[in-house]
Write an enzyme that holds these catalytic residues in place. Structure first.
Site, PDB file in Angstrom:
ATOM      1  CG  HIS A 374      -5.028  -2.533   3.966  1.00 16.09           C
ATOM      2  ND1 HIS A 374      -5.368  -2.385   5.168  1.00 16.09           N
ATOM      3  CD2 HIS A 374      -3.761  -3.252   3.989  1.00 16.09           C
ATOM      4  CE1 HIS A 374      -4.413  -3.254   6.003  1.00 16.09           C
ATOM      5  NE2 HIS A 374      -3.424  -3.608   5.326  1.00 16.09           N
ATOM      6  CE  LYS A 565     -15.248   8.803   6.981  1.00 17.47           C
ATOM      7  NZ  LYS A 565     -14.647   7.511   7.591  1.00 17.47           N
ATOM      8  NE  ARG A 566      -5.634  11.635   2.381  1.00 15.35           N
ATOM      9  CZ  ARG A 566      -4.607  11.682   2.061  1.00 15.35           C
ATOM     10  NH1 ARG A 566      -3.688  11.094   2.759  1.00 15.35           N
ATOM     11  NH2 ARG A 566      -4.306  11.854   0.676  1.00 15.35           N
ATOM     12  CE  LYS A 571     -11.724   7.307   2.934  1.00 12.19           C
ATOM     13  NZ  LYS A 571     -11.541   6.417   3.950  1.00 12.19           N
ATOM     14  CB  THR A 673      -9.370   2.180  11.880  1.00  9.39           C
ATOM     15  OG1 THR A 673      -8.884   3.131  10.919  1.00  9.39           O
ATOM     16  CG2 THR A 673      -9.159   0.579  11.377  1.00  9.39           C
ATOM     17  CE  LYS A 677      -8.320   5.353  15.036  1.00 13.13           C
ATOM     18  NZ  LYS A 677      -7.736   5.875  13.809  1.00 13.13           N
TER      19      LYS A 677
HETATM   20  C1  26V Z   1      -2.336   2.552  -2.230  1.00 13.39           C
HETATM   21  C2  26V Z   1      -1.152   3.275  -2.784  1.00 13.39           C
HETATM   22  C3  26V Z   1      -0.930   3.079  -4.100  1.00 13.39           C
HETATM   23  C4  26V Z   1       0.457   3.572  -4.610  1.00 13.39           C
HETATM   24  C5  26V Z   1       0.361   4.969  -4.074  1.00 13.39           C
HETATM   25  C6  26V Z   1       0.669   4.748  -2.524  1.00 13.39           C
HETATM   26  C7  26V Z   1      -0.582   4.321  -1.978  1.00 13.39           C
HETATM   27  C8  26V Z   1      -0.842   4.402  -0.780  1.00 13.39           C
HETATM   28  C9  26V Z   1      -1.944   3.776  -0.369  1.00 13.39           C
HETATM   29  C10 26V Z   1      -2.586   2.738  -0.786  1.00 13.39           C
HETATM   30  C11 26V Z   1      -3.857   2.049  -0.224  1.00 13.39           C
HETATM   31  C12 26V Z   1      -4.242   2.659   0.771  1.00 13.39           C
HETATM   32  C13 26V Z   1      -5.478   1.360   1.167  1.00 13.39           C
HETATM   33  C14 26V Z   1      -6.000   1.774   2.455  1.00 13.39           C
HETATM   34  O1  26V Z   1      -5.473   2.941   3.077  1.00 13.39           O
HETATM   35  N1  26V Z   1      -6.931   1.242   2.898  1.00 13.39           N
HETATM   36  C15 26V Z   1      -7.666   1.472   4.063  1.00 13.39           C
HETATM   37  O2  26V Z   1      -7.309   0.504   4.996  1.00 13.39           O
HETATM   38  C16 26V Z   1      -7.684   0.535   6.372  1.00 13.39           C
HETATM   39  C17 26V Z   1      -7.078  -0.449   7.196  1.00 13.39           C
HETATM   40  O3  26V Z   1      -7.281  -1.435   6.771  1.00 13.39           O
HETATM   41  C18 26V Z   1      -9.357   0.435   6.282  1.00 13.39           C
HETATM   42  O4  26V Z   1      -9.695   0.447   7.504  1.00 13.39           O
HETATM   43  C19 26V Z   1      -9.928   1.479   5.251  1.00 13.39           C
HETATM   44  O5  26V Z   1     -11.248   0.927   4.967  1.00 13.39           O
HETATM   45  C20 26V Z   1      -8.950   1.224   3.890  1.00 13.39           C
HETATM   46  O6  26V Z   1      -9.733   2.141   2.876  1.00 13.39           O
END
Ligand code: 26V
Length: 837
Positions: A374, A565-566, A571, A673, A677
């Site tokens: 992701h 968004k975040r 971004k 995503t 929406k």
């Molecule tokens: C990484 C980590 C690392 C350790 C600590 C907790 C944590 C939590 C999340 C992540 C990775 C997050 C990656 C993410 O949210 N990617 C998003 O995924 C969406 C669904 O596929 C996508 O639409 C977004 O573009 C993408 O940024």
């Protein structure tokens, strides 16, 4: 446990399928029954939260009947099932969703009206389940809805965080985090299953033994124990025929283990131990930036993996004597690398606990597991130090080494003497701190690796792990994300949903491609009129929310330009702010009025430790303060930051959006995503050539979207050639110079003029890693085109309708159908519901 009167029970269970047999009086009885016997309250004395709980419990009854039926169906037919492992599920509220999917919304409205209770108020009584950070967790929630709607045998597995994502307050323009103790009063959606608690060993050491046959037989000794207690949350599909389960685990201490310490007489140590164990599922990590070496996070990830695999194996063993059929009955999906320890855990179970030969176990493991990437952001790619793994999970580290040994031998046989390549592909990163690369582990241990948009998958293949792509091209595939049209159109935008249904029927709810039937209405004056009215009422509702939360009055006739968004540098909320400052300066210094009034709406949370992101929030609120108070631009431009962005707020913002900002630097947003929406609800996108936004353009047509900016390849070349010099843009373009100078001048922070100087320096002196200035000119031009287009309401509405009509591809049903067919090899276990009636 049933505390219902028998005749009522019969009435509720007599009708197998949804389109519920329940009458208003019967539903009312059930609600009153729960108020009295589950909550112990007289109906008239219930608080708002108790009203919600009583209604939710009544709905839960209907869910449970269908959940048990669904499980029976799976047991009888023993289909292959998918198990979706995710550290995050950003569910939001469930009551309205469950009512809607059960087709009980009208019934419930009538019942509550009869009781003199406001329906929306009851819905608002629900605490949101914010068990996720953003895109990844919300995707998991949409996927659960689609799995159930399509009758797919599937389970979600996650953790039952006591504290979800922090709540955001804005204090003097700065983000302040507050705990989200969402479970404080319990959740009516969770069914605790103490009988199915899992015992999970951790820590300890390995004793190197030899078994009777002379085989190496390592023993994992002296471990500590934590217990994972499952809580089941029913996930109802649209139509109610399938109710799957999301199983989330809470960490508990082991009574037996603690008793040992109590018995040894060390009371305080025993209590400490207990508290430490229960801490494990306390809180969701609020950031996607890897915090190196956080032991608690590693233990969380292992708790999820260990409990889930025990559950899967237990269920499998009920009806199978050997593991020969495991991979043909069980699919396990890794939502990012967070559950990638499943590779080692499944190997451990098969080899250590079931005495399988390594090769056979490995074949089963690879055939069972699949993995979705992701993110490409290096800061979010997980690595666990070997020393921490050795301390927490010694046996797993051993297994990972063995996997690596065999894998590198394979690589060496394909590319002899290519040491550089071996170094790159190794599961272990060498260096001062040796670490396990979780992407490599997930990739090696699974049969499928997918990206979440076409562009993202391309970058995974060519830049993230090109060696792996060369070795196993057949493992890689793309699955463009999707969102559930039930939550994001039917429920979030009921007026538009009604208009669509009254025009083309209701099949679109479960077959979003059917929205294409709206195309002929894009130019139809009556339909356009109705469409505009729907949008205007959504915008009017949002103006009220904006006033309530920000004390800023805005007009529903203005263009609503939305960036939610975040908050993340990639971004590029900052790019938007630069453009806003430019517009403002043009008005006050050049006397140029914009073609249309605009409201810039921002919302989003910054990770608590992410300084730059928090500064950007302060920048947005500061710019808003100055602009909103300036009489020279009254009625022309407003800037608001809505606090505490979350699923329920998104549900209110999305239908009211004219322009959706999707302006990440090309090559950084894996998919997005939110972009889907918005388009699905008739917003026009202003965006870069990034993630799934490109695919939105392919669907809606170039003339119905505003794309701008550099493409991935151009950015790559400029980077490689060192040819991006932000100062050149600054010197060449007086508009850019003027707006950049405001960061140094303190125009937007008179009380502390140097507050935003870091932006000036980061962009002009430190290389502008996110290429803001490279895209700014084309962004400004494109925003000008947006404003011109908005001046023509008929032309705009036509484009908006075509966006709705052509975004059927972005249903999570389509995504799940592709995963089911191409990765999991699972099939629906019931016929899909029809949406009529
Ligand atoms: C990484 C980590 C690392 C350790 C600590 C907790 C944590 C939590 C999340 C992540 C990775 C997050 C990656 C993410 O949210 N990617 C998003 O995924 C969406 C669904 O596929 C996508 O639409 C977004 O573009 C993408 O940024």
């Amino acid at each position: 446990m049933s505390n219902r009167r028998p005749e009522q029970q019969a009435r509720l269970t007599s009708k197998k399928h949804s389109d519920v047999a329940l009458t208003v009086p019967a539903f009312l009885d059930t609600i009153r029954y729960h108020a009295r016997y589950s909550l112990g309250k007289r109906w008239g004395l219930c608080s708002g939260r108790e009203l919600f709980t009583a209604v939710a419990l009544a709905v839960r009854d209907a869910l449970i009947d269908r959940m048990l039926e669904t499980e029976d169906r799976y047991q009888q037919t023993d289909p292959k099932r998918v198990h979706y492992l995710s550290m995050e599920y950003l569910l939001g509220r469930s009551l309205k969703n469950n009512l809607s999917n059960l087709r009980m919304l009208d019934l419930c409205r009538d019942a509550l009206r009869k009781m003199g209770v406001d329906f929306e108020e009851v819905m608002e009584g629900e605490c949101e389940a914010a068990l996720g950070n953003g895109g990844l967790g919300r995707l998991a929630a949409c996927f659960l809805d689609s799995l159930a709607t399509m009758g797919m045998p599937g389970y979600g597995y996650g953790l039952n965080y006591e504290y979800g994502l922090f709540k955001q307050d804005i204090d003097n323009g700065y983000q302040k985090e507050k705990p989200d103790n969402w479970l404080i009063h319990g959740s009516p959606w969770q069914i605790e299953r103490p009988d199915e608690a899992c015992i999970v060993p951790l820590y300890g050491r390995i004793e190197h033994g030899i078994d009777r046959a002379g085989q190496y037989n390592p023993m994992w000794m002296d471990w500590k124990i934590i217990v994972g207690v499952p809580h089941d949350m029913p996930i109802v599909g649209f139509g109610g025929q399938t109710v799957n389960v999301l199983r989330v685990y809470s960490a508990r201490s082991s009574a037996e283990f603690d008793m040992q310490i109590f018995n040894e007489g060390d009371y305080l140590k025993a209590v400490e131990q207990q508290i430490a164990s229960e801490t494990i599922s306390k809180v969701l990590y609020p950031s996607d930036l890897v915090e190196a070496g956080r032991e608690l996070r590693l233990v969380q990830e292992y708790l999820l993996v260990a409990c889930t695999l025990r559950d899967i194996v237990r269920r499998y063993e009920k009806s199978h004597a050997t593991f020969d059929q495991f991979a043909s009955k069980v699919a396990i999906h890794l939502n990012d690398t967070h559950p990638a320890l499943a590779v080692a855990e499944l190997m451990r179970i098969l080899v250590d606990e079931h005495a399988q030969p390594w090769e056979k176990a490995w074949e089963t493991t690879q055939a069972t597991l699949s993995y979705t990437n992701h993110t490409l952001m290096p800061e979010a790619l997980e690595k666990w130090s070997v020393s921490l793994l050795e301390y927490v999970l010694p046996r797993h580290l051993q297994i990972i080494y063995e996997v690596n040994h065999r894998f590198l031998a394979q690589v060496a046989s394909v590319w002899p003497d290519d040491h550089e390549r071996l170094r790159r592909m190794s599961l272990i990163e060498e260096g001062e701190q040796k670490a396990v690369r979780m992407v490599n582990l997930a990739l090696v241990g699974s049969h499928s690796t997918n990206g979440v948009s076409a562009l993202h998958t391309q970058i995974v293949k060519t830049s993230l792990v090109p060696d792996f792509y060369q070795l196993w091209p057949e493992k890689f595939n793309t699955k463009t994300n999707g969102v559930t049209p039930r939550r994001w159109l039917l429920q979030a935008n009921p007026l538009l949903a009604d208009l669509i249904t009254s025009t083309i029927g209701s099949d679109w709810i479960t077959d979003l491609g059917k929205l294409r039937a709206l195309e002929p209405y894009a130019q139809d004056p009556d339909f356009q009129q109705a469409f505009m009215m729907v949008r205007r009422s959504s915008k009017t509702l949002l103006t009220q929310i904006i006033y309530d939360r920000c004390r800023v009055a805005v007009s529903p006739d203005a263009l609503f330009d939305v960036h939610v968004k975040r908050i993340h540098e990639y971004k590029r909320q900052l790019l938007n702010v630069m453009q806003i400052i430019h517009q403002y300066l043009r008005m006050i210094q050049d006397g140029i009025t914009p073609p249309v009034p605009r409201v810039y709406i921002f919302a989003g949370k910054a990770a608590p430790g992410y300084w730059a992101a928090k500064q950007i929030i302060k920048l947005i609120t500061s710019v808003g303060q100055v602009i909103n108070a300036d009489p020279r631009v009254q009625g022309l431009i407003k800037v608001v930051f809505l606090p505490d962005y979350r699923v329920s707020l998104a549900e209110q913002i999305v239908p009211a959006t004219d322009v959706s900002e999707q302006i990440s630097m090309a090559g950084t947003e894996a998919s997005g995503t939110g972009n889907m929406k918005f388009a699905m609800n008739g917003a026009l996108t202003i965006g870069t050539h990034d993630g799934a936004t490109i695919e939105i353009m392919d669907e809606v047509g170039q003339e119905n979207i505003f794309l701008f900016g550099l493409q991935v390849e151009e950015i790559r070349q400029m980077r490689a050639g060192g040819s991006y010099h932000p100062r050149t843009y600054y010197h060449r373009n007086p508009d850019i110079r003027r707006l950049m100078d405001t960061f140094a001048s303190g125009l937007f922070c008179p009380d502390e003029p140097s507050r935003f100087r870091w932006i000036y320096e980061s962009v002009l002196d430190r290389g502008d890693p996110y290429f803001h200035l490279a895209d700014l000119e084309s962004y400004i031009e494109t925003q000008e085109r947006v404003a011109q287009a908005f001046k023509d309401p008929v032309g705009w509405t036509c484009k908006a309708i075509l966006n709705v009509a052509r975004t059927g591809k972005f249903s999570s049903d389509r995504a799940i159908a592709e995963y089911a067919r191409e990765i999991w090899n699972i099939k629906p276990s019931s016929s899909p519901p029809d949406a009529t009636g």
